[in-house]
Design an enzyme around this catalytic site. Structure first.
Site, PDB file in Angstrom:
ATOM      1  N   ASP A  95       9.874  -4.470  -0.773  1.00  0.00           N
ATOM      2  CA  ASP A  95       9.658  -5.828  -1.296  1.00  0.00           C
ATOM      3  C   ASP A  95       8.595  -5.932  -2.387  1.00  0.00           C
ATOM      4  OD1 ASP A  95       7.577  -5.171   0.344  1.00  0.00           O
ATOM      5  OD2 ASP A  95       7.765  -6.874   1.705  1.00  0.00           O
ATOM      6  N   HIS A  96       7.594  -5.040  -2.342  1.00  0.00           N
ATOM      7  CA  HIS A  96       6.443  -5.237  -3.235  1.00  0.00           C
ATOM      8  C   HIS A  96       6.654  -4.706  -4.649  1.00  0.00           C
ATOM      9  CE1 HIS A  96       4.281  -6.410   0.322  1.00  0.00           C
ATOM     10  NE2 HIS A  96       3.156  -6.539  -0.338  1.00  0.00           N
ATOM     11  N   ASP A 160       0.432  -4.428   6.405  1.00  0.00           N
ATOM     12  CA  ASP A 160       0.292  -5.508   5.447  1.00  0.00           C
ATOM     13  C   ASP A 160      -0.523  -6.591   6.131  1.00  0.00           C
ATOM     14  OD1 ASP A 160       1.718  -6.576   2.729  1.00  0.00           O
ATOM     15  OD2 ASP A 160       1.153  -8.185   4.103  1.00  0.00           O
ATOM     16  N   ARG A 448      -2.463 -16.401  -1.256  1.00  0.00           N
ATOM     17  CA  ARG A 448      -3.670 -15.861  -1.895  1.00  0.00           C
ATOM     18  C   ARG A 448      -3.810 -16.353  -3.315  1.00  0.00           C
ATOM     19  NH1 ARG A 448      -3.809 -10.100   0.796  1.00  0.00           N
ATOM     20  NH2 ARG A 448      -4.794 -10.956   2.658  1.00  0.00           N
ATOM     21  N   SER A 643      -6.389  -7.468   1.450  1.00  0.00           N
ATOM     22  CA  SER A 643      -5.201  -6.756   1.893  1.00  0.00           C
ATOM     23  C   SER A 643      -5.504  -5.574   2.815  1.00  0.00           C
ATOM     24  CB  SER A 643      -4.435  -6.282   0.668  1.00  0.00           C
ATOM     25  OG  SER A 643      -4.504  -4.907   0.547  1.00  0.00           O
ATOM     26  N   ARG A 645      -4.313  -2.583   2.209  1.00  0.00           N
ATOM     27  CA  ARG A 645      -4.051  -1.329   1.485  1.00  0.00           C
ATOM     28  C   ARG A 645      -5.171  -0.311   1.716  1.00  0.00           C
ATOM     29  NH1 ARG A 645      -4.937  -4.840  -3.904  1.00  0.00           N
ATOM     30  NH2 ARG A 645      -3.458  -6.093  -2.743  1.00  0.00           N
TER      31      ARG A 645
HETATM   32  C1  MIC Z   1      -1.137  -8.616  -0.370  1.00  0.00           C
HETATM   33  O1  MIC Z   1      -0.684  -9.705  -0.049  1.00  0.00           O
HETATM   34  O2  MIC Z   1      -2.262  -8.474  -0.896  1.00  0.00           O
HETATM   35  C2  MIC Z   1      -0.329  -7.385  -0.108  1.00  0.00           C
HETATM   36  C3  MIC Z   1       0.067  -6.827  -1.393  1.00  0.00           C
HETATM   37  O3  MIC Z   1       0.822  -7.730   0.607  1.00  0.00           O
HETATM   38  C4  MIC Z   1      -1.210  -6.431   0.687  1.00  0.00           C
HETATM   39  C5  MIC Z   1      -0.641  -5.119   0.928  1.00  0.00           C
HETATM   40  C6  MIC Z   1      -0.725  -4.190  -0.227  1.00  0.00           C
HETATM   41  O4  MIC Z   1      -1.718  -4.176  -0.952  1.00  0.00           O
HETATM   42  O5  MIC Z   1       0.197  -3.400  -0.388  1.00  0.00           O
HETATM   43  C7  MIC Z   1      -1.674  -6.984   2.020  1.00  0.00           C
HETATM   44  O6  MIC Z   1      -1.807  -8.182   2.147  1.00  0.00           O
HETATM   45  O7  MIC Z   1      -1.997  -6.211   2.925  1.00  0.00           O
HETATM   46 FE1  SF4 Z   2       4.199 -10.031  -0.499  1.00  0.00          FE
HETATM   47 FE2  SF4 Z   2       1.670  -9.995   0.393  1.00  0.00          FE
HETATM   48 FE3  SF4 Z   2       2.559 -11.907  -1.276  1.00  0.00          FE
HETATM   49 FE4  SF4 Z   2       3.397 -11.859   1.164  1.00  0.00          FE
HETATM   50  S1  SF4 Z   2       1.275 -12.184   0.531  1.00  0.00           S
HETATM   51  S2  SF4 Z   2       4.655 -12.191  -0.654  1.00  0.00           S
HETATM   52  S3  SF4 Z   2       3.530  -9.682   1.604  1.00  0.00           S
HETATM   53  S4  SF4 Z   2       2.338  -9.749  -1.709  1.00  0.00           S
END
Ligand code: MIC
Ligand code: SF4
Length: 755
Positions: A95-96, A160, A448, A643, A645
């Site tokens: 998805d990302h 995630d 976010r 996140s 990560r």
């Molecule tokens: C996000 O919302 O910041 C992400 C991208 O989904 C991250 C995961 C990532 O950095 O791959 C998260 O929330 O953990």
């Molecule tokens: Fe994707 Fe993270 Fe955004 Fe949700 S908050 S849509 S998991 S990047």
């Protein structure tokens, strides 16, 4: 069938004995959170009572979910663990990595092309190790999990931070780094500090423009980005029971923004409706049979102050729609105060883009409520002023809302449907703008809004609101508009007002989908070969990190003293860097490039103590590494928020940073550091942060007697010959100290599996 009914039966069978044991151990009525946690304790831990916020406890989660951007590193680690198959049901979701540029179809095809190597890798690893694979286009991890795998009273971990989304269906679902996922997939227990409990009592009922999103926007305003740290948030009360399961999912999803370990709602009629609507009536029947265990005890909810560490009460009947932001998700504005805030703070009032959907707020109910506003724009001859995009959370939702005509309505309003993927939410957005230096505003229904998050542009002021509010703002194109009270001028010069949104909780004709995008793994994966090209720029097999040398760490150089907010986006930016998530050395070139250097207020410019010159953080660190000199990173409060990560922990580890010293850590990041064998410590007195100077050489003493609860000492050797020395805290337990000594948890697993 995607879900595993036998596994769920086994979990439910444990409930009555485990709940009874927990009652006996604690001597008290139980919250829902406690029941679920006790039902998932590792065998050896059952029958014990735990100190909240203090004791580390071993759990046995039921499932693991991973999204593509984090799965690469999780699975590269799992490949080293030496197991033939995953020990618990696990899934990967693509998805990302899909960039939003033109629209769903074109963008998806481009992504399949550009990310082919990574998708092929993930598909073959999944096939080999027995992991379910959700192809690009299938949807966003959390929505797909809610529709297919989440179940009341279950426990899952996901790589995630928005994994808690499944709490909407009564599951304890926790975001973790890939190394944690690797442990659980390897069949090892998963450790968590027994959380504190925050109770949120919801009374009344939502009406008009207010929606589930406003509950969490309000909670974020109350608790702030740190307020949920170390806690699980449990929602209850008549108001909770009146919310749809997907609405509850939205609340739990964005609970990540207050730092909560997770959030959860009890099993109720709404959950049952959703389970039946998503073709899982068997699970609803099983849950009905143990339903007294899938909610908190009545005594707890009657006197919550006695049983929760903190209680918040929100009357849904009085809840106003909220808009939060800019730059942080906890700056909460009731809509009636928002226009004044925009003017007073001089935020750009012209709205350039409204974006709805994402992993939260892309349910059928959300889309229908937003579409009811879009419909009015068309019917009342209003011209939509801002750009408008829709990101469905899954192929099932997309297919269903398309069948029912809602995507058509958005198109009439001028909206563009993007692929079922993270897209703009994670900076995978090729935004069209004539002038990136202009201060500008966007509003999204995402969760976010840190600076640069969506489009990489520090001038973008991003606000967060419900999809219906976002839609109304997109029509108005003006952030000082209040859809509840104000009128708009239509194309015929008339003043028109938008009526309250109307939504449909569950599709009347049921959910439908042609190809959900699921690929089951091979029964016997032993013959499947996983290929990683040694010359690849995107994938790199991992080398084990070196073990601790057995001495104190002396003479470390200060790499950077980061000032203010330092989220994982600052430490390891997403957007353009997502493509290197499977290649540790390449992604390390983004290490801390977003962090602000305390000494010159600039990002990505630090003094190299060897040359006296200023340079980018990664290059400076590589220079220290080449000279065999260890370094230290100093940071402020809630370091590593955001996140899951683990790249934010692995990059410094890979490049030779030896310790991270901060005022406080965000939970997932702190664990990620520990897992990778990095030393994460906190100032015992936060004021000592001020003592750190730009040219310092730093010693960390006490490591030879490193023990749980025992402070370490930091000595700063300043350039003028003077020194400062102070105590620092850590939260390592005995096991985590072993990780540190071994150079990372994986080094220990590898050894265990080899025996
Ligand atoms: C996000 O919302 O910041 C992400 C991208 O989904 C991250 C995961 C990532 O950095 O791959 C998260 O929330 O953990
Ligand atoms: Fe994707 Fe993270 Fe955004 Fe949700 S908050 S849509 S998991 S990047």
């Amino acid at each position: 069938m995607a879900f595993d009914l036998d596994m769920i039966k086994k979990v439910y069978d444990r409930y009555s004995t485990r709940v009874a044991a927990a009652r006996k151990a604690t001597g008290k009525p139980l919250t829902l959170t406690e029941k679920i946690l006790y039902a998932h304790l590792s065998e050896g831990e059952a029958h014990k009572a735990f100190a909240r916020g203090v004791d580390y406890v071993d759990f046995a989660p039921d499932r693991v979910a991973m999204q593509d951007a984090t799965a690469q590193m999780a699975l590269l680690q799992f490949m080293q663990a030496g197991r033939p198959k995953v020990a618990v049901p696990s899934t990967v979701h693509c998805d990302h990595l899909i960039q939003a540029k033109i629209g769903a179809e074109v963008d998806l095809n481009t992504a399949k092309d550009t990310n082919k190597e990574v998708y092929d890798f993930l598909a073959s690893v999944s096939d080999k190790y027995g992991i379910g694979f959700w192809k690009p286009g299938a949807g966003i991890i959390h929505q797909v999990v809610l529709e297919n795998y989440a179940f009341p009273g279950g426990m899952m971990i996901g790589t995630d931070s928005h994994t808690p989304n499944a709490g909407g269906l009564g599951m304890i679902a926790i975001g973790v780094g890939g190394a944690d996922a690797c442990d659980v997939m390897a069949g090892l227990p998963w450790e968590l500090k027994f959380p504190k409990l925050i109770g949120v009592k919801l009374t009344g009922k939502l009406s008009g423009w207010s929606s589930a999103k406003d509950v969490i926007l309000k909670v974020a305003g109350i608790l702030t980005v740190k307020g949920g740290t170390g806690a699980i948030v449990e929602y209850f009360g008549e108001g909770a029971r009146s919310l749809s399961a997907t609405g509850k999912g939205t609340i739990c999803n964005m609970g990540a923004e207050i730092g909560a370990t997770t959030s959860v709602f009890g099993y109720d009629e709404k959950a049952a409706i959703y389970l039946r609507g998503t073709k899982r009536e068997e699970i609803a029947a099983l849950a009905d049979a143990i339903k007294e265990h899938l909610t908190g005890d009545a005594e707890v909810y009657a006197n919550p102050e006695q049983y929760f560490d903190q209680v918040i009460e929100i009357n849904l009947s009085e809840l106003e729609p909220h808009v939060n932001g800019p730059f942080t998700p906890d700056l909460a504005w009731p809509i009636s105060k928002f226009a004044a805030a925009v003017k007073e703070n001089n935020w750009p009032a012209t709205l350039e883009v409204g974006l709805i959907g994402s992993c939260t707020n892309s349910s059928y109910e959300d889309i229908t409520r937003a579409a009811s506003i879009a419909r009015q724009a068309v019917d009342k001859h209003l011209k939509t002023k801002a750009e408008f995009t829709i990101t469905p959370g899954s192929e099932q939702v997309r297919y269903t809302v398309d069948r029912d005509g809602y995507l058509g309505t958005f198109a009439e309003m001028g909206g563009v449907v993007l692929a079922n993927a993270c897209g703009p939410c994670i900076g995978q957005w090729a935004r069209h703008t004539d002038d990136p230096t202009r201060k500008n505003s966007i509003i999204t229904s995402f969760n976010r809004n840190f600076a640069k998050r969506q489009d990489g542009n520090p001038n973008t002021h991003a606000f967060v609101a419900s999809p219906e509010i976002v839609t109304a703002f997109a029509i108005a194109g003006d952030l000082t508009f209040n859809p509840l009270t104000d009128t708009l001028t239509n194309e015929q010069g008339q003043q028109v007002k938008l009526d309250e949104p109307q939504g449909i909780e569950m599709p009347i004709k049921g959910y439908a989908v042609e190809d959900a995008g699921y690929q089951a793994p091979a029964e016997d994966g032993s013959k499947v070969e996983v290929k990683v090209d040694p010359k690849s720029a995107r994938l790199q097999l991992l080398d084990p990190f070196a073990a601790w040398e057995g001495t104190d760490l002396n003479g470390l150089k200060l790499l950077i003293k980061a000032k203010g907010k330092c989220t994982t986006d600052h430490i390891s930016m997403a957007g353009p860097w997502l493509k290197f998530r499977g290649h540790l050395d390449n992604i390390s070139n983004n290490m801390l490039i977003g962090a602000i250097n305390y000494f010159n207020n600039t990002a990505d410019s630090v003094k190299n103590q060897l040359t006296g010159e200023y340079g980018p953080v990664p290059a400076t660190q590589r220079d220290y590494k080449a000279n065999n000199i260890g370094t230290i990173v100093v940071g402020d409060e809630n370091y590593g928020e955001g996140s899951s990560r683990e790249h934010a922990a692995m990059e410094p580890r890979h490049l030779g940073v030896r310790a991270i010293l901060v005022k406080s850590f965000a939970r997932i990041h702190e664990t990620n550091l520990k897992k990778q064998g990095m030393l994460g410590i906190t100032f015992a007195d936060p004021a000592d942060y001020d003592k750190v100077q730009e040219d310092d050489s730093i010693d960390i003493q006490g490591l030879t007697s490193f023990a749980p609860g025992k402070q370490l000492t930091v000595v700063l050797h300043h350039k003028d010959g003077s020194t400062d020395s102070f105590a620092v805290n850590h939260t390592y337990n005995a096991q985590q100290i072993e990780w540190f000594k071994a150079g990372g948890a994986l080094n220990i697993i590898r050894k265990q599996m080899a025996n």
